[in-house]
Design a protein around this motif. Structure first.
Motif, short mmCIF file in Angstrom:
data_model
loop_
_atom_site.label_atom_id
_atom_site.label_comp_id
_atom_site.label_asym_id
_atom_site.label_seq_id
_atom_site.Cartn_x
_atom_site.Cartn_y
_atom_site.Cartn_z
N ILE A 108 35.31 96.42 68.27
CA ILE A 108 35.17 95.86 66.92
C ILE A 108 36.44 95.13 66.52
O ILE A 108 36.40 94.05 65.90
CB ILE A 108 34.82 96.99 65.92
CG1 ILE A 108 33.39 97.49 66.21
CG2 ILE A 108 34.95 96.51 64.49
CD1 ILE A 108 32.98 98.68 65.38
N TRP A 141 33.75 99.52 60.92
CA TRP A 141 33.62 98.21 60.26
C TRP A 141 34.29 98.23 58.88
O TRP A 141 34.92 97.25 58.47
CB TRP A 141 32.15 97.81 60.13
CG TRP A 141 31.57 97.23 61.39
CD1 TRP A 141 30.61 97.76 62.19
CD2 TRP A 141 31.94 95.99 62.00
NE1 TRP A 141 30.35 96.95 63.26
CE2 TRP A 141 31.15 95.84 63.17
CE3 TRP A 141 32.85 94.99 61.69
CZ2 TRP A 141 31.25 94.74 64.02
CZ3 TRP A 141 32.96 93.88 62.53
CH2 TRP A 141 32.17 93.77 63.68
N SER A 174 25.70 96.86 67.44
CA SER A 174 26.23 96.39 66.15
C SER A 174 26.26 94.88 66.22
O SER A 174 26.84 94.30 67.13
CB SER A 174 27.64 96.95 65.91
OG SER A 174 28.09 96.64 64.61
#
Length: 885
Positions: A108, A141, A174
């Motif tokens: 991420i 996130w 994701s």
């Protein structure tokens, strides 16, 4: 400054390289490690065995720009291409991969840094989705990207949970979405109007976290991994401020090339056609570059579907001559730097497209006329009958989706069920469904043994005998510690002189033995898991055990013949390119000890002059007896040196380059006649080949031809056999071999004369005395009828004509019987054709003979039947039919 598609690809790769990832070249579109896939359709395909643990790589992080095709099987976007903003048959998938290295957090972090810093997308226009149970990703996130809760959407469906199959690695996903703004219709992912164009997915991060076991059990993977995918065309549209993938610089350049070549407006009424052509040009060119050629089955059939759909749209643009091949240079200019295989294959791509479009144009007009006629008969809302769609496919080469595409503009459909039923009935043996990749998956056992023992060190370039240590024995597909006399086995050694079958060259045979009396006959050698040489054979004496030191001896005579035939293949390849053109590319080969077989791309048969010129060119190089040179270099260096590589082959960091045939003026200083990437065994000097002789040349498939040849002693034996045959034939005719052609022509002419005399005599015999022995009056009409034996069917009509002349007015009926079958002719003089029909009468006779039908003209018709014993009954039936008029 506008960011080009090529810039985006480079920046993506360079970003991850800076972050410790190995840049790995795109794998071919034909997958080498997954028999369930028609084409490579995602970036992770080439890493599948790495993810499952069956294969290891020298790196734990990778980044790729993978070429993909979705046009067949489960993933088929073909019918939507050209009509939507984001459907393609060919596309590039940017991806970064972690094989048990980093996981969610780092994935991420890298993703957010790339899209917001490297690509500069505004954070307030980005949102993320997570699998609804993945709280960890949700929290990451929020912490890493600082996204508010309303821009992290939980998705409860399989859209956000990836699985390789019913069992195996799997995990949550994701996705990153870009918001095009309120002025564009559509809602966020997970909402009722999520299919709009406002929120566009640009990247999918797969967290490979679990292994799905049989049943419903799911366990944590010991080394969770990362697999991501970002469509290059999609991210290019976002970065270039476009809502449509076809408006990005790459696609736009191809659309404008299509418009210029066809003399039409790129954005007018033909906009869809230009989009289809641009997309299909890419798919077609890359598939051909990776070794796929158009055919009527498997991958080749899917390629032909794509090509013909594009060609039909070229026809709609008004192109009278083949169009798509003229656009290849524009594609190479745009993508040839990133994908060098396009440059190498350009000549073949152009030649294949030109040939295929020329052939298709010949049938397109007739097919469209049939379609127009059938459409005019349809009622309101009625679909095109499946039988018609099948006829278009079977007779005119219209794939079903091409017919559907043509009808789509008229809001018409096809009875697909009827089409499939017709296909099943009439062409069951050639069903369109693809039944596999054609390449067996590498058994997991060999990967396990490779990881345990490493690659086999091949010593066979320098020697045909060597010592080795037995590392593993496989009996009936399972590992064993030992094998006894009489058992069939496969086994590995740490090093070997035995060449494993690959590149067309057959594997070595020979013998392996040990000082304590073990003897194993080697019947074949193969390569598994890339570089593991597996010896297949039977234990003849003793007991072979793991850890045994053995001496290994290759069958020297057989290897010598294999080397000669393999080297001759290289010379033949270059000679074909010199004689026929650079579009000639190897499509397959067999190197055996007694012959060679070489398949190559070329659209036309070779003439006798071609074959002689190619033979002379190869033998001239053999006579020069230059040394064969072997070099190792990177694939790029090899290509720069002019080496020929097989399209679609996967090469390592270092390749073996074979140069032979001596210096060549055409290629420039320090260049040899032939230079190819090759791992096979070769002669030391080309003179060792001895002599080259082509045995046959013929078509193998559309655009592919095959040459079979022999070299050395095998070629000499073939020539000796031909000379013996020639001498025996000449002696039988009592002439010298040089006089044989003239003598044969004289005999043929004499035979033709005698056949004519025999035919005349038969005719006279059959029709002689007609007035008394074979003529009677039926219904006021003279009928001359006779049953004959062993008269060729072709002679019956002239005989009937003679009878008609003798009769003046009447009917002639002749039946010839031969080997249980019968041929029948009925002739009617011109004054009676309004009263009688020869076609009707011959059908009556044929029915009596057990046949059906028959045809011809009112004055002369012919038929046949399988029951010669009913010849008299057939004459009687004809007589009865005459009586009934």
């Amino acid at each position: 400054m506008t960011t080009t598609t090529n810039d985006i690809r480079s920046r993506f790769l360079e970003f991850f390289e800076r972050n410790g990832h190995e840049i790995v070249s795109s794998s071919p579109l034909v997958p080498r490690n997954d028999p369930t896939l028609l084409f490579t359709n995602a970036g992770m395909v080439q890493f599948k065995n790495v993810f499952t643990g069956a294969e290891s790589r020298p790196y734990s992080r990778a980044v790729t720009s993978q070429k993909c095709v979705r046009a067949g099987g489960k993933h088929n976007d073909l019918e939507n291409v050209g009509y939507t903003a984001r459907h393609h048959t060919f596309f590039e998938m940017l991806g970064n991969f972690s094989f048990g290295d980093y996981f969610k957090e780092r994935a991420i972090e890298l993703a957010w840094e790339l899209v917001t810093k490297e690509f500069g997308l505004p954070k307030d226009r980005l949102l993320a989705t997570v699998y609804h149970e993945d709280d960890h990703a949700y929290d990451l996130w929020r912490r890493i990207a600082g996204l508010p809760e309303d821009r992290i959407i939980r998705i409860p469906t399989s859209d956000n949970f990836w699985a390789m199959g019913d069992t195996g690695p799997c995990g949550p996903c994701s996705e990153i979405f870009f918001d095009h703004g309120e002025n564009v219709p559509g809602g966020p992912p997970g909402s009722a109007d999520e299919d709009g164009d406002r929120f566009i997915e640009i990247w999918n991060l797969v967290f490979m976290q679990f292994e799905q076991m049989a049943g419903r059990e799911r366990v944590e993977l010991p080394k969770p991994s990362i697999d991501t995918g970002m469509g290059l065309e999609r991210i290019a549209a976002v970065l270039q401020g476009k809502h449509d993938n076809y408006d990005i610089d790459l696609m736009r350049s191809l659309i404008e090339a299509s418009a210029e070549a066809s003399g039409t407006d790129p954005d007018g009424s033909h906009a869809v056609s230009h989009r289809v052509i641009a997309d299909h040009l890419r798919a077609t060119s890359f598939l051909i570059a990776d070794g796929v050629l158009p055919s009527n089955e498997g991958r080749g059939y899917v390629l032909r579907r794509i090509m013909r759909r594009g060609m039909r749209h070229a026809h709609m643009l008004g192109a009278r001559d083949p169009l798509l091949w003229r656009l290849v240079p524009a594609l190479v200019k745009q993508m040839g730097t990133a994908f060098p295989e396009l440059n190498r294959a350009q000549a073949l791509v152009e030649e294949t497209l030109k040939l295929e479009e020329t052939r298709f144009k010949d049938t397109l007009g007739r097919g469209l006329k049939l379609l127009e006629d059938e459409v005019s008969r349809l009622g309101e809302g009625q679909p095109l009958p499946g039988e018609v769609a099948f006829k278009l496919y079977d007779t005119f080469g219209f794939p079903l989706d091409l017919t559907q595409d043509i009808l789509r503009g008229r809001n018409l459909s096809v009875d697909v069920a009827g089409y499939e039923a017709a296909m099943e009935r009439q062409r069951e043996a050639a069903r369109r469904s693809w039944s596999g990749s054609g390449e067996a998956a590498t058994e997991a056992l060999w990967f396990t043994l490779r990881d345990k023992h490493g690659a086999t060190e091949f010593l066979g370039y320098e020697t045909e005998t060597a010592e080795g240590i037995v590392q593993a024995i496989v009996v009936d597909g399972s590992e064993a510690e030992e094998a006894e006399a009489g058992q069939k086995i496969a086994f590995l050694t740490n090093q070997t002189p035995f060449y494993g079958e690959s590149g067309g060259q057959m594997g070595d045979t020979g013998v392996v033995f040990s000082p304590d009396g073990v003897e194993v006959e080697i019947e074949d050698t193969t390569k598994q898991a890339g570089d593991v040489h597996v010896h297949h054979g039977q234990v003849r004496k003793g007991t072979l055990r793991v850890g045994t030191a053995v001496e290994m001896r290759v069958n020297s005579t057989r290897r010598r013949n294999l080397r000669a035939h393999h080297s001759a293949t290289h010379l033949l390849h270059e000679a074909l390119r010199r004689r026929l053109g650079e579009h000639v590319t190897q499509k397959g080969s067999l190197v055996a000890p007694d012959r060679l077989r070489f398949d190559f791309s070329h659209p036309h048969p070779l003439t006798r002059d071609d074959l002689i010129a190619i033979e002379d060119m190869v033998n001239e190089r053999i006579r020069q007896n230059a040394e064969v040179q072997t070099r190792f270099m990177t694939p790029d260096e090899a290509i720069q040196e002019g080496a020929l590589a097989l399209f679609g082959e996967k090469y390592g960091e270092e390749v073996r380059v074979i140069s032979m045939g001596g210096p060549d003026e055409e290629k420039g200083p320090n260049r040899n006649f032939s230079t190819e990437l090759c791992g096979g065994t070769h002669v030391n000097r080309v003179g060792d080949i001895g002599f080259f002789k082509i045995i046959s040349e013929h078509a193998l498939a559309a655009g592919v031809r095959r040459i079979e040849a022999m070299v050395g002693s095998a070629a000499l034996r073939y020539v000796e056999q031909q000379e013996e045959l020639l001498g025996h034939t000449a002696a039988s005719l009592r002439v010298s071999p040089t006089e044989l052609p003239e003598r044969i022509e004289t005999l043929l002419e004499e035979r033709r004369r005698l056949e004519k005399e025999v035919s005349d005599l038969r005719r006279k015999l059959a029709t002689g005395g007609a007035s008394e022995t074979m003529t009677r009056e039926v219904n006021g009409t003279r009928l001359a009828a006779r049953v004959l034996e062993d008269i060729p069917a072709r002679d019956l009509k002239p005989m009937a004509d003679d009878l008609k002349k003798q009769l003046g007015s009447g009917i002639a009926a002749l039946i010839s019987t031969n080997e249980g079958k019968a041929s029948l002719v009925v002739g009617i003089t011109s004054d009676l054709t309004e009263r009688y029909s020869a076609v009707d009468l011959v059908r009556v006779g044929a029915e009596a003979l057990g046949g059906k039908g028959g045809g011809g003209r009112p004055d002369m018709a012919q038929a046949g039947g399988p029951n010669a014993s009913q010849a008299d009954a057939a004459i009687a039936a004809i007589e009865a039919a005459i009586s009934a008029y």
